[in-house]
Design a protein around this motif. Sequence first.
Motif, short mmCIF file in Angstrom:
data_model
loop_
_atom_site.label_atom_id
_atom_site.label_comp_id
_atom_site.label_asym_id
_atom_site.label_seq_id
_atom_site.Cartn_x
_atom_site.Cartn_y
_atom_site.Cartn_z
N ARG A 117 1.15 -0.97 -0.17
CA ARG A 117 0.17 -0.10 -0.06
C ARG A 117 0.72 1.09 0.35
N GLU A 188 -11.35 -4.43 -5.51
CA GLU A 188 -11.43 -3.41 -4.66
C GLU A 188 -9.87 -3.74 -4.21
N GLN A 189 -9.03 -4.54 -4.20
CA GLN A 189 -7.78 -4.54 -3.85
C GLN A 189 -7.09 -3.18 -4.53
N GLN A 192 -8.22 -0.32 -1.90
CA GLN A 192 -8.06 -0.34 -0.85
C GLN A 192 -6.49 0.52 -1.08
N ARG A 193 -5.76 -0.27 -1.38
CA ARG A 193 -4.68 0.83 -1.39
C ARG A 193 -4.22 1.59 -1.41
N SER A 195 -6.86 3.74 -1.14
CA SER A 195 -8.05 4.15 -0.41
C SER A 195 -9.00 5.37 -1.24
N ARG A 198 -15.14 1.88 -4.51
CA ARG A 198 -14.22 0.57 -6.08
C ARG A 198 -15.21 1.16 -6.65
#
Lengths: 229, 89
Positions: A117, A188-189, A192-193, A195, A198
């Motif tokens: 991240r 999704e990943q 997440q990485r 912020s 989606r």
Amino acid sequence: MIAEYSQIVRGLIATTGSGPGLALAGFPVAFDSPRSTGYNSDVHNLDLLDIQACLNGDDQGYHRLLRRHETGVARLMWRFSRDKTICEELVQEVFVQAYFSLTRYRGDGPFPAWLHRIATRVGYHFWKQQKRAAAEWSLQEIDAAVSPEPDTLDPSQAAELLHGLLSRLPSPDRLVLTLMYFEDCSTEQIAQRMSWTRGMVKMRAMRARKKLKALAEQLGLLEKLGWIQ
Amino acid sequence: MDTMKSIEKLAQIARQEEPPEISVSASVMAHIRTFRYSRPAIDVMPVSWVAGISAVAASIILFLAFYAYQSIHDPYMNFFAPIQVAWLW
């Protein structure tokens, strides 16, 4: 070596329990680790112990963490710059940032995911700093990257070609497609990485694909690769 | 072949690429040590001196202000004082 160390770690966990701030016990065994890197609960335990040691002032703990994860981070940063010197600098930046943010790692997820991240953000920041025009590829460079025999396209050549194509996109689009194509990340990943939401990642991916398609057609990529049937 | 499919195929091949060996552990540790030891220790003494002098100056001003306030007279007092005395008569 790791197996022996893991046994010692298990013994330590059984006797000492969890350290302050880090959940050494009770973590999920199956992780959603970044790619199939062989990351498992044993390695996670080692990571947690080394982080704890580092937070207690033992630099060797961080050195061990670094040795364990530098290949994975270098692999990711190679997607951001194919210049080895710059890539080294980026990897170094990631680990220095991670060291000074180590207190914020809660230990409830895999350490490499947390590192990746930071790495993604460092890489993205690097792209934003660069002039887009300077990073653009010319047709001659694409010709140089393509092998004379189309069917024998080397992974390195393919990566070079894709990197060059993606470098012509705006940084956010480039990031989404780089993580999708090179790192096999889901929306999704990526969300997440970075912020991001989606929905935003999906929208960006769709638009970026359209731009990439137009670009590839404009540059005659298929003809150059000899993939036209 | 469709353009997007060819890009997907390109990505599939590109994922197999092995990046060059990069070892930064020594340089990162050196960088961290340099940063940690070169970071200047924050000296609070000058700040304490400034704070002390400011406190002394403020207390002097407060003292003078108090006495100044005590000595303030109402400028209309001279007009009303004879009337008050007249009522007494």
